[in-house]
Design an enzyme around this catalytic site. Structure first.
Site, mmCIF file in Angstrom:
data_model
loop_
_atom_site.group_PDB
_atom_site.id
_atom_site.type_symbol
_atom_site.label_atom_id
_atom_site.label_comp_id
_atom_site.label_asym_id
_atom_site.label_seq_id
_atom_site.Cartn_x
_atom_site.Cartn_y
_atom_site.Cartn_z
ATOM 1 N N LYS A 62 -8.480 -5.069 0.174
ATOM 2 C CA LYS A 62 -8.500 -3.885 -0.675
ATOM 3 C C LYS A 62 -8.429 -2.642 0.205
ATOM 4 O O LYS A 62 -8.999 -2.613 1.311
ATOM 5 C CB LYS A 62 -9.775 -3.897 -1.519
ATOM 6 C CG LYS A 62 -9.883 -2.825 -2.578
ATOM 7 C CD LYS A 62 -11.165 -3.037 -3.376
ATOM 8 C CE LYS A 62 -11.365 -1.995 -4.470
ATOM 9 N NZ LYS A 62 -12.618 -2.231 -5.225
ATOM 10 N N SER A 73 -11.968 -2.410 -10.031
ATOM 11 C CA SER A 73 -11.042 -1.582 -9.274
ATOM 12 C C SER A 73 -10.250 -2.364 -8.228
ATOM 13 O O SER A 73 -9.293 -1.845 -7.650
ATOM 14 C CB SER A 73 -11.818 -0.465 -8.556
ATOM 15 O OG SER A 73 -12.698 -0.987 -7.571
ATOM 16 N N SER A 107 -16.112 -4.794 -10.283
ATOM 17 C CA SER A 107 -14.790 -4.583 -9.702
ATOM 18 C C SER A 107 -14.213 -5.779 -8.951
ATOM 19 O O SER A 107 -13.064 -5.734 -8.517
ATOM 20 C CB SER A 107 -14.807 -3.365 -8.776
ATOM 21 O OG SER A 107 -14.977 -2.188 -9.535
#
Length: 430
Positions: free
Chosen positions: A35, A116, A140
């Site tokens: 990420k 996210s 997330s």
């Protein structure tokens, strides 16, 4: 978001090492995506999806990245994400949007991609790599894993070091693996867990890699007491998703689990707030920015930068950034301390702990990521596993949650559930 330009060279070197020296372990030569809020000391940026950090290069690897490299993993690239880990605005910003990377889409169709860690979820579902690392403050990892038919492990806060990760909340933040199978997730988790002097929370960890692997090799549901969180959770699902979850619950019973239906989480109807995150974000992000190579050194600087080009940088606003910046940044405010006390009590004594103790449960079942916010507040672990698909083809996940450092038990349950029916299907990509 971007591909590591040295990935092929690294892979060649690891192949040579495998052939001439030996294998480091299960991740030797395995491509892994990160990420875009995880630091890497290479040619990749770390931006949290923000144009404010589009030129930010880290001078050192995050602790978990160092462990991946030592294990022989190939850092393939960075994945797009909901900007600032979905802590930028509440004004209709879709999951998976960032001003730097644009919009992440779900490989399974016109469905929410989850946030996210959306890019991590979509990339692994589409088989761009074997595994990805996501981060979670409140749902997330679990949300994009559910939405992209993946296994996602949101570990106990302290199992994995947060050093080198763009932060939101030191109370709730953690990283975790996102993969297509439980076994793959455990290999990654066992690699990146461990104590780190730069993250005091890791000193609390009592678990060993051996315990995680033992749980993986002896998965079982027989005699496991499973509580079903219906009121406020399963009951809130659309009918198509509720059908999938109910079928999964039936399968748990058929596999020998003792299902206690319609358990009550006493605090489920409490009025929760974002106050802990609002206060902690300013302190944590200012500390992170002060060590970067960019000119923006504070949250105030980021807000002003965005205001200079609102068309590109503020498509959906920045209300959460602004609210956080309005706090004093001392973490001594009465509102913060009261919110922290409220969250901790209602998530544990009057929440997860109460439901487990009152029903003598081993684990609580939530659908998708519903319930993630309650478990996240005290830093409790959860694992989501593909449960199936709606009639329209949208992925549905089943999530198992328990108290701190119960990862071994959760892995056993998740692996056993995964084994009683191969539910996951790869998306059909054109």
């Amino acid at each position: 978001m971007e591909v590591n330009p040295d990935a092929l060279h690294i892979a060649d070197a690891l192949d040579y090492e495998r052939a001439n020296v030996g294998v480091r372990g299960p991740l030797h030569g395995i491509p892994i995506l990160l990420k875009d809020n995880i630091d890497t000391a290479d040619k990749l940026h770390t931006s949290a999806g923000s144009l404010a950090l589009k030129d930010s290069y880290s001078q050192r690897d995050a602790h978990l990245v160092s462990r991946l490299r030592e294990a022989g993993a190939v850092i393939l690239g960075k994945t797009n994400m909901s900007e600032w880990a979905y802590f930028m605005t509440m004004e209709n910003m879709p999951s998976g949007y960032s001003s730097r990377g644009g919009q992440v889409k779900n490989p399974y169709g016109p469905f929410d991609v989850g946030g996210s860690s959306s890019g991590s979820g979509a990339a692994i579902a589409a088989q761009f790599a074997t595994a990805a690392i996501g981060t979670e403050t409140s749902g997330s990892i679990l949300n994009p894993s559910s939405q992209n038919s993946l296994v996602g492990i949101k570990p106990t806060v302290g199992l994995i070091s947060r050093d080198g990760i763009i932060p939101i909340s030191h109370t709730q933040d953690t990283a975790g693996p996102m993969t297509r199978t439980v076994r793959e997730a455990v290999h990654v988790l066992a690699t990146i867990m461990g104590n780190d002097e730069k993250d005091p929370a890791t000193r609390k960890n009592p678990l060993t890699k051996e315990e995680l692997y033992a749980a993986l090799e002896q998965p079982t549901l027989k005699g496991v007491r499973v509580g079903i969180a219906r009121e406020g959770f399963v009951d809130q699902l659309p009918e198509l998703k509720r059908v999938v979850i109910n079928e999964a619950i039936e399968q748990l019973m058929e596999a020998g689990a003792e299902v206690i239906d319609e358990i009550v989480i006493p605090s489920a109807k409490e009025k929760w707030s974002f106050n802990v995150l609002l206060y902690e974000f300013k302190v944590n992000i200012n500390a992170y920015l002060s060590k970067t190579n960019v000119e923006l050194r504070t949250l105030t600087d980021v807000i002003r930068f965005n205001q200079e080009d609102p068309e590109r940088r503020l498509k959906y606003g920045q209300s959460l950034l602004t609210k956080s910046d309005q706090t004093s940044g001392t973490l001594t405010e009465k509102e913060y301390l009261e919110a922290l006390q409220f969250d901790q009590y209602h998530a544990t004594v009057n929440g997860i702990d109460a439901a487990i103790e009152q029903n003598q449960l081993d684990v609580i079942v939530f659908p998708n990521n519903l319930g993630a916010s309650i478990a996240a507040k005290p830093g409790y672990p959860s694992i989501t596993v593909p449960a199936g698909y709606t009639a329209e083809g949208e992925p549905v996940g089943i999530t198992f949650t328990s108290t701190a450092f119960t990862e071994a038990q959760l892995i056993s349950i998740a692996a056993a559930f995964e084994g009683i029916g191969k539910r996951r299907k790869n998306p059909k990509l054109s």
